[in-house]
Write an enzyme that holds these catalytic residues in place. Structure first.
Site, PDB file in Angstrom:
ATOM      1  N   ASN A 200     -24.802 -13.204  28.776  1.00  0.00           N
ATOM      2  CA  ASN A 200     -24.639 -11.827  28.655  1.00  0.00           C
ATOM      3  C   ASN A 200     -25.924 -11.498  27.893  1.00  0.00           C
ATOM      4  O   ASN A 200     -26.266 -12.379  26.951  1.00  0.00           O
ATOM      5  CB  ASN A 200     -23.323 -11.288  27.739  1.00  0.00           C
ATOM      6  CG  ASN A 200     -23.037  -9.927  27.506  1.00  0.00           C
ATOM      7  OD1 ASN A 200     -23.194  -9.118  28.597  1.00  0.00           O
ATOM      8  ND2 ASN A 200     -22.776  -9.503  26.404  1.00  0.00           N
ATOM      9  N   HIS A 236     -27.089  -1.014  27.761  1.00  0.00           N
ATOM     10  CA  HIS A 236     -27.362  -0.006  26.664  1.00  0.00           C
ATOM     11  C   HIS A 236     -28.494   0.779  27.202  1.00  0.00           C
ATOM     12  O   HIS A 236     -29.722   0.407  27.167  1.00  0.00           O
ATOM     13  CB  HIS A 236     -27.736  -0.854  25.330  1.00  0.00           C
ATOM     14  CG  HIS A 236     -26.579  -1.623  24.906  1.00  0.00           C
ATOM     15  ND1 HIS A 236     -25.246  -1.139  24.496  1.00  0.00           N
ATOM     16  CD2 HIS A 236     -26.145  -2.811  24.469  1.00  0.00           C
ATOM     17  CE1 HIS A 236     -24.312  -1.839  24.329  1.00  0.00           C
ATOM     18  NE2 HIS A 236     -24.941  -2.927  24.187  1.00  0.00           N
TER      19      HIS A 236
HETATM   20  C1  XIL Z   1     -22.567  -4.181  17.886  1.00  0.00           C
HETATM   21  C2  XIL Z   1     -21.179  -3.662  17.285  1.00  0.00           C
HETATM   22  O1  XIL Z   1     -20.970  -2.514  18.111  1.00  0.00           O
HETATM   23  C3  XIL Z   1     -21.550  -3.022  15.894  1.00  0.00           C
HETATM   24  O2  XIL Z   1     -20.127  -2.637  15.409  1.00  0.00           O
HETATM   25  C4  XIL Z   1     -21.989  -4.195  15.100  1.00  0.00           C
HETATM   26  O3  XIL Z   1     -22.290  -3.625  13.795  1.00  0.00           O
HETATM   27  C5  XIL Z   1     -23.208  -4.967  15.611  1.00  0.00           C
HETATM   28  O4  XIL Z   1     -22.786  -5.240  17.027  1.00  0.00           O
HETATM   29  N1  XIL Z   1     -25.090  -6.060  21.627  1.00  0.00           N
HETATM   30  C6  XIL Z   1     -23.793  -6.878  21.821  1.00  0.00           C
HETATM   31  C7  XIL Z   1     -22.687  -6.404  20.729  1.00  0.00           C
HETATM   32  O5  XIL Z   1     -23.660  -7.928  22.411  1.00  0.00           O
HETATM   33  O6  XIL Z   1     -21.939  -7.399  20.061  1.00  0.00           O
HETATM   34  C8  XIL Z   1     -23.273  -5.281  19.460  1.00  0.00           C
HETATM   35  O7  XIL Z   1     -22.289  -4.745  19.264  1.00  0.00           O
HETATM   36  C9  XIL Z   1     -24.159  -4.463  20.554  1.00  0.00           C
HETATM   37  C10 XIL Z   1     -25.321  -4.988  21.040  1.00  0.00           C
END
Ligand code: XIL
Length: 450
Positions: A200, A236
């Site tokens: 991932n 994202h």
């Molecule tokens: C993020 C969470 O949403 C937050 O609550 C935490 O503080 C940090 O991590 N990529 C990922 C996720 O694989 O695990 C992350 O999640 C966002 C970016």
């Protein structure tokens, strides 16, 4: 219709119109009125990242249970949460999510076994073989604890570097040796053979140096038999989506892995709804794209602060982006995935392989030689792979095999599925064959499933 819909914002009116439209526009297939129903009609799941402490919030739980049929823990299955002290495991948050999923007909994605972030401090202080051993033990323990409950695990998260190198990111895990990723995948497979194992990452939303580095790793893993089943595209996104988003998914799918959109969120702005729709259409257009997960439920639940990046506003109302996703799911185009949607997490369904398999052989013999055709049939829980073992009579040997890989050519020979015929649904069959010298009579196949 589209314009009319866009003028409406939320609420009862839009709901009533949607119901009316379903009758007017879709005489054949019924249009889904929730994300989970609409995705299911296209053979996909639609998931959300969940913070388990919010499950007691009524608005949150109502939207989650109504709209989503897959969940992933936003933080509760990460290394710092599950092994806060070395060798002391805490599964309370993960277990809570799994039981919520079971009660609401949802499957579960596991996130994430190994990652350079959110490591417990004791692991951050380790290096070399003590870190490697601790990491592999972590994978084994956590995947074993959740065995049979997880549809797909993010075994390794974010191991590639941003920018143009296409190589690995520096991290304590990477410094234990480049083979740490495959060691993790092998350990995960051994611990939970029924879970799909994913790599991932983010910034992989088009064909770029980073996604190509990952692509090359996946291709290498497939060619060497390292167990990998899926690639997660976090997605994202900002205010644009690369034009080759779908083409990028497709090139991974063409390697024979499932692709999943794993952490979708999109910056607010004029394009938000369009970008959400484009991602949804891309997944539907790629037959091996099995589902979409958004990284949170309401805007205020999002890790992206003021980006308002999700499908529901802070009061739980549907946003324009929600309608765009639902419309895209209900629109005509669909490339059904090769397998059905993952079954909801159900403790009475054993993980693949546990229902075993059977094999029967038919022989076509002549003096000095034979051809054996073998039929493999999956038992009650299907297989993700199978091995048929046969003992050849003295003097006989295998000269040629098709649709399976043979190990050994005389005495006891093991035949293992090839890429495309290992996965069988309950009661489904696959066939393979081999040619031999000598006599093949009296061979009794035994089958074992994974
Ligand atoms: C993020 C969470 O949403 C937050 O609550 C935490 O503080 C940090 O991590 N990529 C990922 C996720 O694989 O695990 C992350 O999640 C966002 C970016």
């Amino acid at each position: 219709m589209r314009r009319k819909r866009a003028l409406l914002t939320t609420g009862i009116l839009a709901g009533a119109l949607a119901a009316g439209m379903a009758v007017a526009l879709a005489p054949a297939a019924s249009a889904g009125t929730t994300l989970r129903a609409a995705a299911a009609e296209k053979g996909r799941y639609f998931g959300a990242a969940v913070a388990t402490n919010k499950l007691s919030d009524n608005t949150y739980a109502t939207v989650l249970n109504r709209e989503f049929n897959s969940v992933v823990a936003e933080n509760e299955m990460k290394w710092d949460a599950t092994e806060p002290q070395q060798g002391r495991f805490n599964y309370s948050g993960g277990d809570r999510l799994v039981s919520h999923a079971r009660a609401n007909g949802m499957s579960v994605r596991g996130h994430a076994l190994l990652w350079h972030q959110q490591q417990p401090s004791w692991a951050q202080g380790l290096s070399g073989s003590s870190l490697r051993n601790a990491a592999i033990n972590h994978v084994t323990q956590v995947a074993t604890h959740f065995r049979g409950q997880i549809y797909a695990w993010d075994v390794v998260n974010e191991a590639f570097a941003d920018g143009g190198s296409g190589g690995r990111r520096d991290s304590n895990l990477q410094r234990t040796g480049n083979d740490w990723i495959e060691a993790a995948f092998r350990a995960a497979r051994a611990a939970d053979p029924g879970a799909k194992l994913c790599y991932n990452d983010y910034n992989t939303d088009g064909i770029n140096a980073k996604s190509t580095g990952i692509y090359n790793m996946v291709r290498d893993f497939k060619s060497r038999g390292v167990p990998i089943d899926c690639v997660g595209f976090q997605s994202h996104l900002g205010t644009t989506i690369p034009g080759d988003y779908q083409a990028n998914l497709q090139r991974f799918a063409d390697l024979g892995v499932e692709v999943q959109i794993t952490e979708l969120d999109v910056m607010t702005g004029g394009n938000q709804a369009n970008i959400y729709a484009a991602v949804t259409r891309a997944c539907l257009a790629v037959s091996r794209c099995t589902g979409i997960t958004v990284w949170g439920v309401r805007d205020c639940d999002s890790w992206r602060g003021s980006d308002n990046a999700l499908l529901f506003d802070c009061s739980g109302n549907k946003k324009a982006a929600y309608n765009a996703v639902l419309d895209a799911l209900n629109a005509g185009g669909n490339n059904p995935p090769p397998t059905t949607t993952p079954p909801p997490n159900n403790p009475t369904t054993p993980p693949p392989g546990q229902g075993g398999c059977t094999a029967s052989v038919t022989l076509n013999s002549w003096t000095g030689g034979f051809v054996a055709n073998v039929k493999v049939t999956a038992g009650s829980s299907g297989t993700r792979g199978w091995t048929v073992t046969m003992t050849l009579p003295g003097g006989a040997s295998v000269t040629n095999t098709w649709s399976a890989t043979a190990s050994g050519n005389s005495g006891t020979v093991r035949f293992t599925n090839v890429d495309y015929n290992g996965q069988l649904g309950a009661g489904q069959s696959a066939e393979f064959g081999f040619q031999g010298n000598g006599s093949g009579s009296g061979m009794t196949p035994t089958c074992s499933a994974s």
